[in-house]
Design a protein around this motif. Structure first.
Motif, PDB file in Angstrom:
ATOM      1  N   ASP A  38      29.526  46.803  45.839  1.00 14.41           N
ATOM      2  CA  ASP A  38      29.525  47.879  44.854  1.00 14.41           C
ATOM      3  C   ASP A  38      30.942  48.163  44.354  1.00 14.41           C
ATOM      4  O   ASP A  38      31.922  47.883  45.028  1.00 14.41           O
ATOM      5  CB  ASP A  38      28.935  49.150  45.465  1.00 14.41           C
ATOM      6  CG  ASP A  38      27.464  48.979  45.841  1.00 14.41           C
ATOM      7  OD1 ASP A  38      26.814  48.042  45.341  1.00 14.41           O
ATOM      8  OD2 ASP A  38      26.965  49.799  46.642  1.00 14.41           O
ATOM      9  N   TYR A  39      31.017  48.727  43.154  1.00 13.92           N
ATOM     10  CA  TYR A  39      32.275  49.127  42.516  1.00 13.92           C
ATOM     11  C   TYR A  39      33.242  47.960  42.351  1.00 13.92           C
ATOM     12  O   TYR A  39      34.431  48.081  42.608  1.00 13.92           O
ATOM     13  CB  TYR A  39      32.943  50.278  43.288  1.00 13.92           C
ATOM     14  CG  TYR A  39      32.143  51.550  43.253  1.00 13.92           C
ATOM     15  CD1 TYR A  39      32.204  52.402  42.167  1.00 13.92           C
ATOM     16  CD2 TYR A  39      31.301  51.866  44.316  1.00 13.92           C
ATOM     17  CE1 TYR A  39      31.444  53.554  42.133  1.00 13.92           C
ATOM     18  CE2 TYR A  39      30.536  53.026  44.286  1.00 13.92           C
ATOM     19  CZ  TYR A  39      30.617  53.865  43.193  1.00 13.92           C
ATOM     20  OH  TYR A  39      29.872  55.007  43.160  1.00 13.92           O
ATOM     21  N   PHE A  40      32.764  46.851  41.897  1.00 11.63           N
ATOM     22  CA  PHE A  40      33.604  45.680  41.637  1.00 11.63           C
ATOM     23  C   PHE A  40      34.353  45.898  40.320  1.00 11.63           C
ATOM     24  O   PHE A  40      33.753  46.044  39.271  1.00 11.63           O
ATOM     25  CB  PHE A  40      32.730  44.420  41.548  1.00 11.63           C
ATOM     26  CG  PHE A  40      33.500  43.165  41.306  1.00 11.63           C
ATOM     27  CD1 PHE A  40      34.142  42.524  42.347  1.00 11.63           C
ATOM     28  CD2 PHE A  40      33.576  42.613  40.035  1.00 11.63           C
ATOM     29  CE1 PHE A  40      34.844  41.358  42.138  1.00 11.63           C
ATOM     30  CE2 PHE A  40      34.277  41.445  39.818  1.00 11.63           C
ATOM     31  CZ  PHE A  40      34.914  40.819  40.871  1.00 11.63           C
ATOM     32  N   PHE A  95      29.069  47.513  38.781  1.00 17.98           N
ATOM     33  CA  PHE A  95      29.796  46.244  38.707  1.00 17.98           C
ATOM     34  C   PHE A  95      31.072  46.326  37.869  1.00 17.98           C
ATOM     35  O   PHE A  95      32.154  46.108  38.368  1.00 17.98           O
ATOM     36  CB  PHE A  95      28.862  45.157  38.169  1.00 17.98           C
ATOM     37  CG  PHE A  95      29.491  43.818  38.013  1.00 17.98           C
ATOM     38  CD1 PHE A  95      29.869  43.091  39.115  1.00 17.98           C
ATOM     39  CD2 PHE A  95      29.704  43.290  36.759  1.00 17.98           C
ATOM     40  CE1 PHE A  95      30.453  41.848  38.982  1.00 17.98           C
ATOM     41  CE2 PHE A  95      30.276  42.039  36.614  1.00 17.98           C
ATOM     42  CZ  PHE A  95      30.651  41.324  37.725  1.00 17.98           C
ATOM     43  N   LEU A  96      30.966  46.591  36.622  1.00 20.04           N
ATOM     44  CA  LEU A  96      32.137  46.720  35.746  1.00 20.04           C
ATOM     45  C   LEU A  96      31.989  48.014  34.964  1.00 20.04           C
ATOM     46  O   LEU A  96      31.211  48.090  34.021  1.00 20.04           O
ATOM     47  CB  LEU A  96      32.232  45.561  34.750  1.00 20.04           C
ATOM     48  CG  LEU A  96      32.658  44.211  35.283  1.00 20.04           C
ATOM     49  CD1 LEU A  96      32.488  43.137  34.226  1.00 20.04           C
ATOM     50  CD2 LEU A  96      34.099  44.251  35.744  1.00 20.04           C
ATOM     51  N   GLY A  97      32.715  49.009  35.337  1.00 20.30           N
ATOM     52  CA  GLY A  97      32.645  50.277  34.633  1.00 20.30           C
ATOM     53  C   GLY A  97      34.028  50.751  34.235  1.00 20.30           C
ATOM     54  O   GLY A  97      34.991  50.555  34.959  1.00 20.30           O
ATOM     55  N   GLY A 135      22.777  45.006  40.286  1.00 23.44           N
ATOM     56  CA  GLY A 135      22.415  46.316  40.817  1.00 23.44           C
ATOM     57  C   GLY A 135      22.372  47.330  39.691  1.00 23.44           C
ATOM     58  O   GLY A 135      22.285  46.976  38.512  1.00 23.44           O
ATOM     59  N   ASP A 136      22.480  48.604  40.037  1.00 22.07           N
ATOM     60  CA  ASP A 136      22.472  49.680  39.047  1.00 22.07           C
ATOM     61  C   ASP A 136      23.839  49.798  38.382  1.00 22.07           C
ATOM     62  O   ASP A 136      24.859  49.455  38.959  1.00 22.07           O
ATOM     63  CB  ASP A 136      22.128  51.010  39.719  1.00 22.07           C
ATOM     64  CG  ASP A 136      20.715  51.024  40.293  1.00 22.07           C
ATOM     65  OD1 ASP A 136      19.865  50.242  39.832  1.00 22.07           O
ATOM     66  OD2 ASP A 136      20.466  51.826  41.214  1.00 22.07           O
TER      67      ASP A 136
END
Length: 184
Positions: free
Chosen positions: A16-18, A40-42, A59-60
């Motif tokens: 998570d949070y990649f 993933f990419l935010g 994922g979400d």
């Protein structure tokens, strides 16, 4: 982080949070990535080039608030989580030729989106498309099931083709002021 380009050729799966909140990244290549975790990419406001040719599952909150990304092609993607593409203001083209099931809030607030290709999509979750102000044509030839709030506030939508739709949730089409042609 000052990295502008990142190539991870052997990466198969992310947690998570990649690469979340990385404002300098412009180019990302993950040629062997098959599964992406949540968030993933935010908030990557400079990301322009994204290469994920083997990605099959997300994922979400996959791509959210990426202001510079224009084109997205994920040829092997078959399963996505909720909030797939959310607030990507420059996103113009999306091609997901093998996606068969979409989660809730699939494409929301992508005001530049004009071209959307989902030829194998069979099932769409709640709030499938909302607030995509530039989308004029939508054809989902294999869609058979749509959740609640399927299409809302896509005010430029003029042509809609859903030839295999068999079941919908509540509020199927909501506030489509310009909608003029239906082909079910």
């Amino acid at each position: 982080m000052q990295i502008k380009s990142l190539n991870l050729p052997e990466l198969n799966e992310t947690g998570d949070y990649f690469l979340y909140y990385d404002s300098n990244l412009v180019n990302l290549s993950l040629p062997n990535l098959r599964e992406a975790g949540n968030y993933f990419l935010g908030y990557n406001e400079s990301l322009v080039n994204l290469s994920l040719p083997n990605l099959s599952k997300t994922g979400d909150e996959f791509l959210c608030y990426n202001e510079s990304l224009v084109n997205l092609s994920l040829p092997n993607l078959s399963k996505v989580g909720d909030d797939f593409l959310y607030h990507n203001s420059s996103l113009f083209n999306v091609s997901l030729p093998n996606l068969s099931k979409a989660g809730n809030h699939f494409l929301c607030y992508n005001e530049s989106l004009v071209n959307l290709s989902l030829p194998k999509l069979r099932e769409a979750g709640d709030s499938f498309l909302c607030y995509n102000e530039s989308l004029v044509n939508l054809s989902l030839p294999n869609l058979s099931e749509a959740g609640d709030d399927f299409l809302y506030y896509n005010c430029s939508l003029v042509n809609l083709s859903l030839p295999n739709l068999r079941e919908t949730g509540d509020w199927f089409l909501f506030n489509h002021r310009k909608f003029s042609k239906k082909d079910f």
